[in-house]
Motif scaffolding. Structure first.
Motif, PDB file in Angstrom:
ATOM      1  N   PHE A 132      18.310 -10.640   4.951  1.00 16.38           N
ATOM      2  CA  PHE A 132      17.668  -9.389   5.359  1.00 16.38           C
ATOM      3  C   PHE A 132      16.409  -9.726   6.148  1.00 16.38           C
ATOM      4  N   ARG A 133      16.199  -9.007   7.228  1.00 21.53           N
ATOM      5  CA  ARG A 133      15.008  -9.214   8.051  1.00 21.53           C
ATOM      6  C   ARG A 133      13.944  -8.185   7.701  1.00 21.53           C
ATOM      7  N   GLU A 134      12.762  -8.681   7.371  1.00 23.20           N
ATOM      8  CA  GLU A 134      11.604  -7.820   7.118  1.00 23.20           C
ATOM      9  C   GLU A 134      10.671  -7.867   8.317  1.00 23.20           C
ATOM     10  N   THR A 135      10.033  -6.742   8.614  1.00 25.39           N
ATOM     11  CA  THR A 135       9.071  -6.678   9.713  1.00 25.39           C
ATOM     12  C   THR A 135       7.809  -5.980   9.217  1.00 25.39           C
ATOM     13  N   LEU A 136       6.707  -6.701   9.262  1.00 25.06           N
ATOM     14  CA  LEU A 136       5.431  -6.156   8.816  1.00 25.06           C
ATOM     15  C   LEU A 136       4.812  -5.282   9.906  1.00 25.06           C
ATOM     16  N   ASN A 138       0.827  -1.208   0.000  1.00 24.03           N
ATOM     17  CA  ASN A 138       0.000   0.000   0.000  1.00 24.03           C
ATOM     18  C   ASN A 138       0.865   1.262   0.000  1.00 24.03           C
ATOM     19  N   ALA A 139       1.879   1.238  -0.878  1.00 20.36           N
ATOM     20  CA  ALA A 139       2.798   2.367  -1.114  1.00 20.36           C
ATOM     21  C   ALA A 139       3.749   2.636   0.043  1.00 20.36           C
ATOM     22  N   LYS A 140       3.781   1.744   1.025  1.00 24.18           N
ATOM     23  CA  LYS A 140       4.670   1.924   2.178  1.00 24.18           C
ATOM     24  C   LYS A 140       5.724   0.828   2.180  1.00 24.18           C
ATOM     25  N   PRO A 141       7.029   1.179   2.249  1.00 24.86           N
ATOM     26  CA  PRO A 141       8.057   0.141   2.250  1.00 24.86           C
ATOM     27  C   PRO A 141       8.063  -0.663   3.538  1.00 24.86           C
ATOM     28  N   VAL A 142       8.212  -1.976   3.397  1.00 27.93           N
ATOM     29  CA  VAL A 142       8.369  -2.842   4.561  1.00 27.93           C
ATOM     30  C   VAL A 142       9.824  -2.755   5.014  1.00 27.93           C
ATOM     31  N   PRO A 143      10.070  -2.424   6.285  1.00 26.21           N
ATOM     32  CA  PRO A 143      11.451  -2.319   6.761  1.00 26.21           C
ATOM     33  C   PRO A 143      12.267  -3.572   6.450  1.00 26.21           C
ATOM     34  N   LYS A 144      13.463  -3.339   5.907  1.00 30.19           N
ATOM     35  CA  LYS A 144      14.341  -4.431   5.489  1.00 30.19           C
ATOM     36  C   LYS A 144      15.753  -4.099   5.949  1.00 30.19           C
ATOM     37  N   VAL A 145      16.278  -4.881   6.906  1.00 31.15           N
ATOM     38  CA  VAL A 145      17.590  -4.572   7.470  1.00 31.15           C
ATOM     39  C   VAL A 145      18.505  -5.785   7.328  1.00 31.15           C
ATOM     40  N   PRO A 146      19.797  -5.568   7.108  1.00 27.09           N
ATOM     41  CA  PRO A 146      20.743  -6.687   7.010  1.00 27.09           C
ATOM     42  C   PRO A 146      20.743  -7.519   8.294  1.00 27.09           C
ATOM     43  N   ASP A 147      20.855  -8.832   8.118  1.00 24.13           N
ATOM     44  CA  ASP A 147      20.794  -9.720   9.279  1.00 24.13           C
ATOM     45  C   ASP A 147      21.745 -10.907   9.096  1.00 24.13           C
ATOM     46  N   GLY A 148      22.970 -10.625   8.666  1.00 21.33           N
ATOM     47  CA  GLY A 148      23.975 -11.669   8.547  1.00 21.33           C
ATOM     48  C   GLY A 148      23.963 -12.351   7.194  1.00 21.33           C
ATOM     49  N   GLU A 196       2.120  -5.637  11.275  1.00 19.62           N
ATOM     50  CA  GLU A 196       1.462  -6.480  12.282  1.00 19.62           C
ATOM     51  C   GLU A 196       2.450  -7.013  13.315  1.00 19.62           C
ATOM     52  N   GLY A 197       3.741  -6.740  13.129  1.00 16.59           N
ATOM     53  CA  GLY A 197       4.755  -7.215  14.068  1.00 16.59           C
ATOM     54  C   GLY A 197       5.415  -8.514  13.662  1.00 16.59           C
ATOM     55  N   VAL A 198       4.928  -9.142  12.596  1.00 23.94           N
ATOM     56  CA  VAL A 198       5.537 -10.381  12.109  1.00 23.94           C
ATOM     57  C   VAL A 198       6.901 -10.056  11.506  1.00 23.94           C
ATOM     58  N   SER A 199       7.929 -10.776  11.958  1.00 24.56           N
ATOM     59  CA  SER A 199       9.295 -10.537  11.498  1.00 24.56           C
ATOM     60  C   SER A 199       9.884 -11.846  11.002  1.00 24.56           C
ATOM     61  N   TYR A 200      10.586 -11.801   9.895  1.00 27.67           N
ATOM     62  CA  TYR A 200      11.114 -13.019   9.294  1.00 27.67           C
ATOM     63  C   TYR A 200      12.325 -12.669   8.430  1.00 27.67           C
ATOM     64  N   GLU A 201      13.151 -13.672   8.155  1.00 24.38           N
ATOM     65  CA  GLU A 201      14.352 -13.484   7.351  1.00 24.38           C
ATOM     66  C   GLU A 201      14.085 -13.805   5.884  1.00 24.38           C
ATOM     67  N   THR A 202      14.719 -13.053   5.003  1.00 26.50           N
ATOM     68  CA  THR A 202      14.659 -13.310   3.566  1.00 26.50           C
ATOM     69  C   THR A 202      16.079 -13.364   3.011  1.00 26.50           C
ATOM     70  N   LEU A 203      16.213 -14.005   1.857  1.00 27.90           N
ATOM     71  CA  LEU A 203      17.501 -14.047   1.167  1.00 27.90           C
ATOM     72  C   LEU A 203      17.454 -13.119  -0.039  1.00 27.90           C
ATOM     73  N   ASP A 204      18.588 -12.474  -0.319  1.00 27.17           N
ATOM     74  CA  ASP A 204      18.700 -11.588  -1.484  1.00 27.17           C
ATOM     75  C   ASP A 204      20.043 -11.883  -2.155  1.00 27.17           C
ATOM     76  N   GLN A 205      20.019 -12.868  -3.082  1.00 22.68           N
ATOM     77  CA  GLN A 205      21.253 -13.299  -3.717  1.00 22.68           C
ATOM     78  C   GLN A 205      21.770 -12.308  -4.742  1.00 22.68           C
ATOM     79  N   SER A 206      20.830 -11.594  -5.389  1.00 19.26           N
ATOM     80  CA  SER A 206      21.231 -10.667  -6.443  1.00 19.26           C
ATOM     81  C   SER A 206      20.378  -9.406  -6.372  1.00 19.26           C
ATOM     82  N   PRO A 207      20.991  -8.228  -6.498  1.00 16.97           N
ATOM     83  CA  PRO A 207      20.214  -6.975  -6.462  1.00 16.97           C
ATOM     84  C   PRO A 207      19.534  -6.659  -7.793  1.00 16.97           C
ATOM     85  N   VAL A 208      19.742  -7.500  -8.786  1.00 13.55           N
ATOM     86  CA  VAL A 208      19.199  -7.194 -10.120  1.00 13.55           C
ATOM     87  C   VAL A 208      18.420  -8.377 -10.695  1.00 13.55           C
TER      88      VAL A 208
END
Length: 247
Positions: free
Chosen positions: A151-155, A124-134, A157-169
């Motif tokens: 990278f850890r995302e936090t919605l 809804n046009a708002k970025p989900v916080p995404k911070v490096p997490d090892g 609603e308070g739900v927080s989980y890790e994601t992988l980002d192998q390539s920026p493109v």
């Protein structure tokens, strides 16, 4: 006077009844309550790993025809339904081919606007916080490798989980804006560069296609170990993942 003696069931017949009752109970549990699934791919790494065995809560969202074995066309929609929550990990039936099960994270509810811009999830046009997490190291031979940025995302609603980002493109790092229609959901894998999800062929997932919420890892084998290779269990068991809750 004739005395009528009632024959007692034989031990064999008693055993057959016990087995039949156990089979009926197992079918009820599998159909109505919990169903085991195996994770076959890396699309949900690092949350779920190849070789994880999980229980899926099938009554979390009520029942559809896909809750039943062989998916008989007895009714449409869902009965005893309840709304899933943003951030839930859900087993779904792949909309283009409902015979196939997928497991993804729900990120978009009906009416939401979902977009990925430069690898950042916007709701809804708002970025989900995404911070490096090892970093993440995989013991799966094919995907995704070693020292993968986490990278850890936090919605909201308070739900927080890790994601992988192998390539920026990667091709999923910049998308159009998706508007989730009524009665549908937008799903994504946590391994963002290696997940076929609602950004691609999966598309919007109808509510009817929700099978259940992933709730528990009850067994886990690493290094591409087959369940049948019992002799490899002691060295390849992921002991720290046994009975791990999936919140």
């Amino acid at each position: 006077m004739t005395v009528k003696v009632e024959a007692k069931p034989t031990g064999l017949w008693e055993n057959i009844k016990v087995i039949a009752q156990a089979l009926v109970l197992a079918m009820v549990i599998r159909t109505v309550l919990f169903q085991p699934f195996t994770i076959p791919s890396g699309s949900m790494m690092p949350t779920l790993l190849v070789g994880d065995y999980i229980f899926v809560n099938k009554f979390a969202y009520g029942f559809s025809k896909y809750s039943l074995p062989f998916s008989p066309d007895l009714f449409s929609g869902r009965i005893f339904s309840s709304e899933p929550k943003r951030g839930d990990i859900i087993v779904i039936r792949f909309p283009p081919n409902p015979e196939v099960d997928y497991i993804k994270r729900l990120v978009g509810l009906p009416g939401d606007r979902v977009q990925i811009i430069d690898g950042v999830l916007y709701l809804n046009a708002k970025p989900v916080p995404k911070v490096p997490d090892g970093t993440f190291n995989s013991d799966y031979a094919q995907d995704p490798g070693q020292n993968v940025p986490v990278f850890r995302e936090t919605l909201d609603e308070g739900v927080s989980y890790e994601t992988l980002d192998q390539s920026p493109v990667s091709r999923g790092d910049n998308t159009r804006e998706f508007i989730v229609p009524e009665g549908h959901y937008f799903m994504m894998g946590d391994n963002r560069d290696n997940s076929l999800d609602s950004r691609f062929d999966v598309g919007f997932v109808p509510a009817e296609n929700l099978v259940g919420r992933a709730s528990l890892i009850f067994f886990s084998l690493g290094n591409d170990t087959s369940f049948r290779e019992i002799w490899k269990w002691p060295t390849n068991m992921r002991w720290d993942r046994l009975f791990k809750r999936l919140d």
